[in-house]
Design a protein around this motif. Structure first.
Motif, PDB file in Angstrom:
ATOM      1  N   TYR A  25       0.838  -1.202   0.000  1.00 40.04           N
ATOM      2  CA  TYR A  25       0.000   0.000   0.000  1.00 40.04           C
ATOM      3  C   TYR A  25       0.878   1.259   0.000  1.00 40.04           C
ATOM      4  CZ  TYR A  25      -3.303  -3.518   1.627  1.00 40.04           C
ATOM      5  OH  TYR A  25      -4.066  -4.648   1.747  1.00 40.04           O
ATOM      6  N   ASP A 147      -9.104  -4.590  -3.254  1.00 35.94           N
ATOM      7  CA  ASP A 147      -7.857  -5.082  -2.679  1.00 35.94           C
ATOM      8  C   ASP A 147      -7.738  -6.593  -2.866  1.00 35.94           C
ATOM      9  OD1 ASP A 147      -5.492  -5.219  -1.286  1.00 35.94           O
ATOM     10  OD2 ASP A 147      -6.352  -4.752   0.673  1.00 35.94           O
ATOM     11  N   PHE A 179      -4.307   3.439   7.500  1.00 37.81           N
ATOM     12  CA  PHE A 179      -2.989   3.603   6.890  1.00 37.81           C
ATOM     13  C   PHE A 179      -2.043   4.562   7.616  1.00 37.81           C
ATOM     14  CE2 PHE A 179      -5.673   2.397   3.137  1.00 37.81           C
ATOM     15  CZ  PHE A 179      -5.081   1.162   2.922  1.00 37.81           C
ATOM     16  N   VAL A 187       3.163  -0.579   4.359  1.00 45.51           N
ATOM     17  CA  VAL A 187       2.451   0.663   4.027  1.00 45.51           C
ATOM     18  C   VAL A 187       3.437   1.822   3.990  1.00 45.51           C
ATOM     19  CG1 VAL A 187       0.715   2.334   4.777  1.00 45.51           C
ATOM     20  CG2 VAL A 187       0.274  -0.116   5.058  1.00 45.51           C
TER      21      VAL A 187
END
Length: 413
Positions: A25, A147, A179, A187
């Protein structure tokens, strides 16, 4: 004849970590003019040309917003990189094809979930996804479905990655919790703003200076790229839903109402369209228009294109000349709103009696403003009985529209 182009000169500084990260991500929140969308648009074709089995899915909440945003921006990026002759940008179906290999950039909207779950590519693998304006995705489950669709084994050297870019309007959004609040090596969550954009002109920077002085709450988000503070929301009883306007309109007791707020350079013009049931205390907001720089003939044209030219539209009465001009363009039932003493507070208190249901895909700006429209505070932090004068364009339009319900005798012929 080959031509070398410097990416450093094209993109500038501030995005080295973003460019190199290969985790699952890659999330970038930022203000206007922060290069977040431009950099994403460069990264995708550049890396697809380096990795001949990689394909990309580009997503927005509503499919029909791609052509004038992500599709156009990616087309602009390949032109700037000097490789336009290697790419074919098609409008039907909306896609971009890398001619040497057949790799594709596909465009989809969350308003058509079947088009996402059934994606297949002719060449290679679906490796990457870019969610532009990710803040508009209010439901985390909608993101999760995409996702999960980016899955499967990849050849050595390839990686799966989802990029999300957005303006951080509300600190209570699921994007922050997921996030930004919890460290995760998979991430990359970064914040950018216009200060890292060396390509802005003095006039652009002057606009941010004006915003900081006159619209500090908006500057926090659009200028600094910080999370908007949602404490003290004016309207709390609201939600998004995917509903059929025609089905609601057939139900007993519903009346269609329309409101228009004027803007131009610094503020947008906003049209809000709703179905209201006074007895059941429900408002279904089913359509909107939200745009800067609109002349009165532009506003009239949009109203006609949407099919509302014969509807009673209640507009901001502080601009009677605009109302007269729009009426002259064929919007014959437009009328000025009541601007009496305490009209803002009275209108808000009336609307607060209703449950507000916003169309999940057609009204993103209404959702943003409902999330960000808050009561003002004094220096000690006590809330005042007036809203902050910002994030209120669709809110004012809704208040004007609801006058037809609050004061029906005023609008009889």
């Amino acid at each position: 004849m080959s031509k070398e182009v410097s990416l450093q000169q094209l993109i500038g500084k501030g995005y080295a970590d973003f460019w190199r990260f290969k985790g699952r991500y890659r999330v970038v929140k930022g203000g206007r003019g922060s290069k977040k969308s431009v950099t994403s648009a460069y990264w995708i074709p550049y890396n697809m040309m380096k990795m001949p089995l990689a394909n990309t899915l580009v997503l927005r909440k509503t499919f029909n917003t791609h052509k004038d945003s992500t599709w156009a921006q990616l087309k602009w990026a390949v032109n700037r990189m000097g490789v336009a002759h290697l790419w074919q940008f098609k409008k039907s179906p909306l896609e971009a094809i890398y001619k040497p290999t057949g790799q594709k950039i596909l465009f989809r909207g969350l308003d058509d979930p079947m088009s996402i779950t059934s994606i297949t590519v002719d060449t290679g693998y679906l490796c990457w996804a870019w969610f532009e304006e990710a803040y508009q995705i209010m439901n985390e489950d909608d993101f999760d479905k995409v996702d999960m669709s980016i899955r499967g084994e990849l050849p050595e050297g390839y990686f799966k990655q989802l990029t999300l870019s957005f303006n951080p309007w509300n600190e209570k959004h699921w994007l922050k919790r997921r996030f930004f609040d919890v460290p995760d090596p998979n991430v990359l969550a970064i914040t950018t703003n216009y200060r890292c954009n060396e390509f802005l002109g003095d006039d652009d920077r002057a606009l941010f200076a004006w915003m900081k002085e006159h619209k500090p709450k908006r500057h926090r988000v659009e200028g600094d790229g910080d999370w908007g503070i949602a404490e003290g929301a004016v309207y709390e009883d609201w939600r998004e839903e995917d509903f059929n306007y025609h089905d609601i309109a057939k139900l007993k007791g519903y009346k269609a109402v329309f409101g228009l707020d004027f803007g131009y350079t610094n503020d947008p013009s906003a049209l809000v369209c709703a179905l209201v049931n006074k007895d059941e205390k429900k408002i279904y907001i089913f359509d909107e228009h939200y745009e800067h720089g609109m002349l009165n003939n532009d506003i009239a044209r949009v109203i006609k294109e949407k099919g509302y030219s014969k509807e009673r539209i209640i507009a901001d009465s502080s601009e009677p000349k605009s109302i007269d001009e729009i009426r002259g363009y064929g919007i014959g039932r437009i009328k000025g709103a009541d601007k009496g003493r305490d009209s803002v507070d009275v209108g808000i208190q009336f609307i607060k009696q209703f449950e507000i249901i916003v169309h999940k895909f057609k009204c993103p700006n209404v959702s943003i403003e409902l999330s960000s429209y808050v009561w003002d505070q004094n220096k000690s932090g006590k809330f005042l009985n007036r809203p902050v004068d910002d994030f209120n364009h669709t809110m004012d339009a809704l208040r004007y529209a609801m006058e037809q319900i609050r004061k029906p005798s005023t609008f009889e012929f």
